[in-house]
Design an enzyme around this catalytic site. Sequence first.
Site, PDB file in Angstrom:
ATOM      1  N   ARG A 108       0.858  -1.191   0.000  1.00  0.00           N
ATOM      2  CA  ARG A 108       0.000   0.000   0.000  1.00  0.00           C
ATOM      3  C   ARG A 108       0.891   1.236   0.000  1.00  0.00           C
ATOM      4  O   ARG A 108       1.767   1.369   0.844  1.00  0.00           O
ATOM      5  CB  ARG A 108      -0.908   0.008   1.230  1.00  0.00           C
ATOM      6  N   TYR A 167      -2.604  11.795   6.295  1.00  0.00           N
ATOM      7  CA  TYR A 167      -2.881  10.418   6.711  1.00  0.00           C
ATOM      8  C   TYR A 167      -1.850   9.433   6.146  1.00  0.00           C
ATOM      9  O   TYR A 167      -1.547   9.469   4.959  1.00  0.00           O
ATOM     10  CB  TYR A 167      -4.277   9.965   6.252  1.00  0.00           C
ATOM     11  N   ASP A 187      -5.021   3.983  -0.191  1.00  0.00           N
ATOM     12  CA  ASP A 187      -6.161   4.248   0.692  1.00  0.00           C
ATOM     13  C   ASP A 187      -6.485   5.746   0.647  1.00  0.00           C
ATOM     14  O   ASP A 187      -5.676   6.568   1.089  1.00  0.00           O
ATOM     15  CB  ASP A 187      -5.784   3.828   2.123  1.00  0.00           C
ATOM     16  N   HIS A 222      -8.993   7.041   2.242  1.00  0.00           N
ATOM     17  CA  HIS A 222      -9.475   7.306   3.604  1.00  0.00           C
ATOM     18  C   HIS A 222     -10.686   8.232   3.650  1.00  0.00           C
ATOM     19  O   HIS A 222     -10.698   9.229   4.388  1.00  0.00           O
ATOM     20  CB  HIS A 222      -8.316   7.819   4.474  1.00  0.00           C
ATOM     21  N   GLU A 245      -8.880   2.211  -2.022  1.00  0.00           N
ATOM     22  CA  GLU A 245      -9.652   1.914  -0.817  1.00  0.00           C
ATOM     23  C   GLU A 245     -10.386   3.146  -0.294  1.00  0.00           C
ATOM     24  O   GLU A 245      -9.841   4.250  -0.333  1.00  0.00           O
ATOM     25  CB  GLU A 245      -8.674   1.405   0.251  1.00  0.00           C
ATOM     26  N   GLU A 264     -13.793  -0.859   6.304  1.00  0.00           N
ATOM     27  CA  GLU A 264     -13.152  -1.045   7.615  1.00  0.00           C
ATOM     28  C   GLU A 264     -13.934  -0.398   8.752  1.00  0.00           C
ATOM     29  O   GLU A 264     -13.788  -0.817   9.899  1.00  0.00           O
ATOM     30  CB  GLU A 264     -11.702  -0.536   7.585  1.00  0.00           C
ATOM     31  N   ARG A 293     -13.739  -4.971   3.483  1.00  0.00           N
ATOM     32  CA  ARG A 293     -12.581  -4.677   4.315  1.00  0.00           C
ATOM     33  C   ARG A 293     -12.829  -4.804   5.807  1.00  0.00           C
ATOM     34  O   ARG A 293     -12.025  -4.328   6.612  1.00  0.00           O
ATOM     35  CB  ARG A 293     -12.115  -3.232   4.037  1.00  0.00           C
ATOM     36  N   GLU A 318      -4.450  -7.558   5.153  1.00  0.00           N
ATOM     37  CA  GLU A 318      -3.557  -6.470   5.567  1.00  0.00           C
ATOM     38  C   GLU A 318      -2.777  -6.932   6.801  1.00  0.00           C
ATOM     39  O   GLU A 318      -3.349  -7.514   7.721  1.00  0.00           O
ATOM     40  CB  GLU A 318      -4.378  -5.228   5.899  1.00  0.00           C
ATOM     41  N   TRP A 367     -11.476  12.153   8.207  1.00  0.00           N
ATOM     42  CA  TRP A 367     -10.079  11.715   8.399  1.00  0.00           C
ATOM     43  C   TRP A 367      -9.836  10.378   7.737  1.00  0.00           C
ATOM     44  O   TRP A 367     -10.589   9.536   7.610  1.00  0.00           O
ATOM     45  CB  TRP A 367      -9.723  11.584   9.883  1.00  0.00           C
TER      46      TRP A 367
HETATM   47  O1  EZ4 Z   1      -6.841   4.359   9.678  1.00  0.00           O
HETATM   48  O2  EZ4 Z   1      -6.888   1.392  11.663  1.00  0.00           O
HETATM   49  O3  EZ4 Z   1      -6.560   0.486   5.960  1.00  0.00           O
HETATM   50  N1  EZ4 Z   1      -6.210   0.837   7.039  1.00  0.00           N
HETATM   51  C1  EZ4 Z   1      -6.548   1.992   7.657  1.00  0.00           C
HETATM   52  C2  EZ4 Z   1      -6.091   2.154   9.094  1.00  0.00           C
HETATM   53  C3  EZ4 Z   1      -7.051   2.996   9.927  1.00  0.00           C
HETATM   54  C4  EZ4 Z   1      -6.838   2.756  11.408  1.00  0.00           C
HETATM   55  C5  EZ4 Z   1      -7.897   3.467  12.264  1.00  0.00           C
HETATM   56  O4  EZ4 Z   1      -7.867   3.006  13.571  1.00  0.00           O
HETATM   57  O5  EZ4 Z   1      -7.210   2.800   7.069  1.00  0.00           O
HETATM   58  O6  EZ4 Z   1      -4.804   2.713   9.121  1.00  0.00           O
HETATM   59 CO    CO Z   2      -8.085   1.841   5.321  1.00  0.00          CO
END
Ligand code: EZ4
Ligand code: CO
Length: 398
Positions: free
Chosen positions: A147, A159, A206, A208, A232, A258, A279, A335, A398
């Site tokens: 990743r 991030y 990702d 996010h 992602e 997630e 996920r 992961e 975030w």
């Molecule tokens: O930001 O687990 O794909 N993984 C992620 C992680 C999340 C954290 C949050 O607690 O996006 O790094």
């Molecule tokens: Co993630």
Amino acid sequence: MKIVDATVVVTSPGRNFVTLKIETDDGVSGLGDATLNGRELAVASYLRDHVVPLLIGTDPHRIEDTWQSLYRGAYWRRGPVTMAAIAAVDVALWDIKAKVASLPLYQLLGGASRERVRTYGHASGGSLPELFDAVRARIEQGYPAIRVQTGVPGLRRVYGVSGSPAVDPGLPAVEDWDTAAYLRHLPRVFEAVRAEFGPDLPLLHDAHHRLTPQQAARLGKELEPYDLFWLEDCTPAENQEGLRLVRRHTTTPLAIGEVFNTVFDYQTLVTEQLIDFVRSAVTHFGGVTPLKKLFDLAAPYQIRSAIHGPEDISPVGMAAAIHLDMAIHNFGIQEYAGYTDRTDEVFRRAFTFVDGHLHPGDTPGIGVELDEQAAAAHPYERSYLPVNRLLDGTVHDW
Ligand code: EZ4
Ligand code: CO
């Protein structure tokens, strides 16, 4: 067989982990992970104050019935605190059942569908040379897929890149965001990574939860030449219908889930085949029982598993994930961020990580033991995930 005790252990060997230990009158005990990053004590209380009294005296073999009674019996459904608590009970009961059967858990889930579990690791860098070094380090560790997260010019803390320390310890760090700058920069980063590492290395990214469907569609299209394994969390997917627009405009594979905690969070995404990977973590989805059901629902839509496995899933939650990964047919990737030596002293684990692949081991149960003395040496430390703000100060996802 009866449950005679259940205790919650909160320990911080570098980061906070919440573990439920269920004990039976036969002397067999089981462990479950209840770690909810940044809100750990809420789950500890949910378990200690509300769930443990319901477990004492019940039959630990009745996993489905216990799950349904905790989910339906509370009346208040879903949510990360509730589902992390239920997950801990579910995994601890599977651990007990498998120990009683003298089998590793994956044998009770249908047996091995593969020899070993493929993983991906994380590489990040503020600049391209830093990023290349990080990718090289992961390749040397044997990771078969990587990743890639990157700094963005003009932003100080983003991030996935470096530690982004909080100004006040114990309060959230503040990170910066500018979607336009990110969208301009990211395709150039993947172009450079592909040029450096060639066409074969599976690369993931990702986003996010930061983009609108229109922005995500455009990004997916612009990343197509670099052949990502997945993009992602491109949008905040509580709005599942938003993925229709993304899907119409790009063939970049999509991974989501997630932060989801029940099958209803996935209903449109799965049944309209709007994503390629689910996920969810065992720990945040209510345990092995419902996650296996989700994977079985996803299979006919050609959607594969990609269980969340960052540092904040404890070795207990990770072990449960690896057993599921071994057993299901529609496994995609796992992961795996790995653990520090201090964490390995608290959680003694049978699972192994060799050449970028995990194996759950053949110890009966999930194969993790908690050293309670070592755990007690690392008391809870309040900590938060960062907060993300646009350059004008507006809070952003975030
Ligand atoms: O930001 O687990 O794909 N993984 C992620 C992680 C999340 C954290 C949050 O607690 O996006 O790094
Ligand atoms: Co993630």
